[in-house]
Design an enzyme around this catalytic site. Structure first.
Site, PDB file in Angstrom:
ATOM      1  N   GLU A 183      12.077   0.160  13.280  1.00  0.00           N
ATOM      2  CA  GLU A 183      10.952   0.787  12.240  1.00  0.00           C
ATOM      3  C   GLU A 183      10.467  -0.184  11.436  1.00  0.00           C
ATOM      4  O   GLU A 183      11.223  -1.477  11.452  1.00  0.00           O
ATOM      5  CB  GLU A 183      11.819   1.693  11.418  1.00  0.00           C
ATOM      6  CG  GLU A 183      11.276   2.335  10.102  1.00  0.00           C
ATOM      7  CD  GLU A 183       9.945   3.157  10.277  1.00  0.00           C
ATOM      8  OE1 GLU A 183       8.937   2.802  11.222  1.00  0.00           O
ATOM      9  OE2 GLU A 183       9.844   4.257   9.880  1.00  0.00           O
ATOM     10  N   ASP A 184       9.387  -0.064  11.155  1.00  0.00           N
ATOM     11  CA  ASP A 184       8.750  -1.326  10.342  1.00  0.00           C
ATOM     12  C   ASP A 184       9.358  -1.473   9.209  1.00  0.00           C
ATOM     13  O   ASP A 184       9.579  -2.707   8.642  1.00  0.00           O
ATOM     14  CB  ASP A 184       7.052  -0.998  10.200  1.00  0.00           C
ATOM     15  CG  ASP A 184       6.885   0.351   9.455  1.00  0.00           C
ATOM     16  OD1 ASP A 184       7.403   1.071   9.116  1.00  0.00           O
ATOM     17  OD2 ASP A 184       5.616   0.434   9.413  1.00  0.00           O
ATOM     18  N   ASP A 213      11.950   2.264   3.332  1.00  0.00           N
ATOM     19  CA  ASP A 213      11.515   2.186   1.888  1.00  0.00           C
ATOM     20  C   ASP A 213      12.438   3.285   1.206  1.00  0.00           C
ATOM     21  O   ASP A 213      13.543   2.824   0.770  1.00  0.00           O
ATOM     22  CB  ASP A 213      10.027   2.815   1.787  1.00  0.00           C
ATOM     23  CG  ASP A 213       9.192   2.227   0.860  1.00  0.00           C
ATOM     24  OD1 ASP A 213       9.484   1.768  -0.222  1.00  0.00           O
ATOM     25  OD2 ASP A 213       8.352   3.329   0.324  1.00  0.00           O
ATOM     26  N   PHE A 257       3.670  -3.293  -2.229  1.00  0.00           N
ATOM     27  CA  PHE A 257       3.047  -2.716  -1.232  1.00  0.00           C
ATOM     28  C   PHE A 257       2.499  -3.857  -0.250  1.00  0.00           C
ATOM     29  O   PHE A 257       1.789  -4.631  -0.383  1.00  0.00           O
ATOM     30  CB  PHE A 257       1.997  -1.886  -1.501  1.00  0.00           C
ATOM     31  CG  PHE A 257       1.759  -0.978  -0.229  1.00  0.00           C
ATOM     32  CD1 PHE A 257       2.404   0.179  -0.098  1.00  0.00           C
ATOM     33  CD2 PHE A 257       0.668  -1.298   0.659  1.00  0.00           C
ATOM     34  CE1 PHE A 257       2.060   1.142   0.968  1.00  0.00           C
ATOM     35  CE2 PHE A 257       0.157  -0.395   1.568  1.00  0.00           C
ATOM     36  CZ  PHE A 257       0.873   0.674   1.743  1.00  0.00           C
ATOM     37  N   ARG A 290      -3.265  -3.585   9.839  1.00  0.00           N
ATOM     38  CA  ARG A 290      -1.886  -3.663  10.852  1.00  0.00           C
ATOM     39  C   ARG A 290      -1.942  -5.052  11.897  1.00  0.00           C
ATOM     40  O   ARG A 290      -0.926  -5.628  12.205  1.00  0.00           O
ATOM     41  CB  ARG A 290      -1.773  -2.330  11.931  1.00  0.00           C
ATOM     42  CG  ARG A 290      -1.690  -0.988  11.321  1.00  0.00           C
ATOM     43  CD  ARG A 290      -1.331   0.048  12.347  1.00  0.00           C
ATOM     44  NE  ARG A 290      -1.469   1.351  11.944  1.00  0.00           N
ATOM     45  CZ  ARG A 290      -0.461   2.052  11.101  1.00  0.00           C
ATOM     46  NH1 ARG A 290       0.669   1.409  11.315  1.00  0.00           N
ATOM     47  NH2 ARG A 290      -0.592   3.138  11.094  1.00  0.00           N
TER      48      ARG A 290
END
Ligand code: IMP
Ligand code: MG
Length: 198
Positions: free
Chosen positions: A111-112, A115, A164, A177
């Site tokens: 997963e990136d 959070d 963010f 991206r």
């Protein structure tokens, strides 16, 4: 921390959006190679299945897969959240399932970013039911300050502050991206102070 000034400056931003380099492509690359070696050291004799969470994990997964020696296969899964407040409601929906069974296999979910943890909590619950031999989690970034669900990542690229970020697969409204490195995104509306995203 070194910045990716050159890359960031050459990236077109829309009015009011500002990006500031946080982690360079070179650092990310080095770290991913370390994680790849670590994963193989943890599972020396096993074929591994990397499950990438679309779309953000694509760049991380592409590098990680090449950083793990030996037998590695890939599959993909996609999820979406219901509406805007879902980060805290935990409403996650599967929009693309895996192509193949994971029963009896050693699976690493890629997963990136971790959070709130809602997305991974949901995914792990689904995948666990399919009886993999082992289920592990690798994330490029970890934002522990925002955690709501008790999710643990076995492999973490970088722990970052509560900002963010975009780039290296991570998006803002499907953009950024393709940034080489990871950058912090802030928004500024005319006459108002700069503010963080979300
Ligand atoms: P979680 O369910 O809150 O852990 O969120 C995971 C998903 O939210 C990630 O896969 C990203 O798509 C998105 N996300 C969380 N933080 C960021 C960020 O800083 N930048 C871009 N996307 C983010
Ligand atoms: Mg996203």
């Amino acid at each position: 921390m070194a910045t990716t000034k050159k890359t960031i400056q050459s990236t077109p931003t829309r009015p009011g959006e500002k990006v500031r380099g946080l982690i360079t492509r070179a650092r990310i690359h080095r770290r991913i190679l370390e994680i790849g070696k670590q994963i193989r050291a943890d599972f020396p004799d096993e074929p591994l299945l990397l499950v990438g969470v679309l779309k953000g994990a694509v760049f991380f997964l592409a590098d990680l897969a090449r950083g793990i020696p030996g037998e590695v296969s890939l599959d993909f899964i996609a999820v979406s959240s219901y509406g805007k407040d879902t980060k805290t409601s935990g409403q996650v929906r599967l929009t693309k399932d895996l192509d193949a069974s994971i029963e009896g296999r050693t699976v690493i979910v890629v997963e990136d970013i971790l959070d709130t943890g809602m997305t991974l909590q949901y995914l792990l619950r689904i995948l666990e039911q399919r009886k993999p031999k082992r289920l592990r989690v690798a994330v490029l970034l970890d934002k522990p300050e925002r955690r709501v669900a008790a999710v643990h990542a076995d492999y973490v690229g970088f722990t970052i502050p509560n900002e963010f970020v975009v780039g290296f697969g991570l998006d803002y409204a499907e953009r950024y991206r393709n940034l080489q490195g990871v950058a912090v995104l802030t928004l500024k509306t005319p006459g108002k102070a700069e503010k963080p995203v979300r």
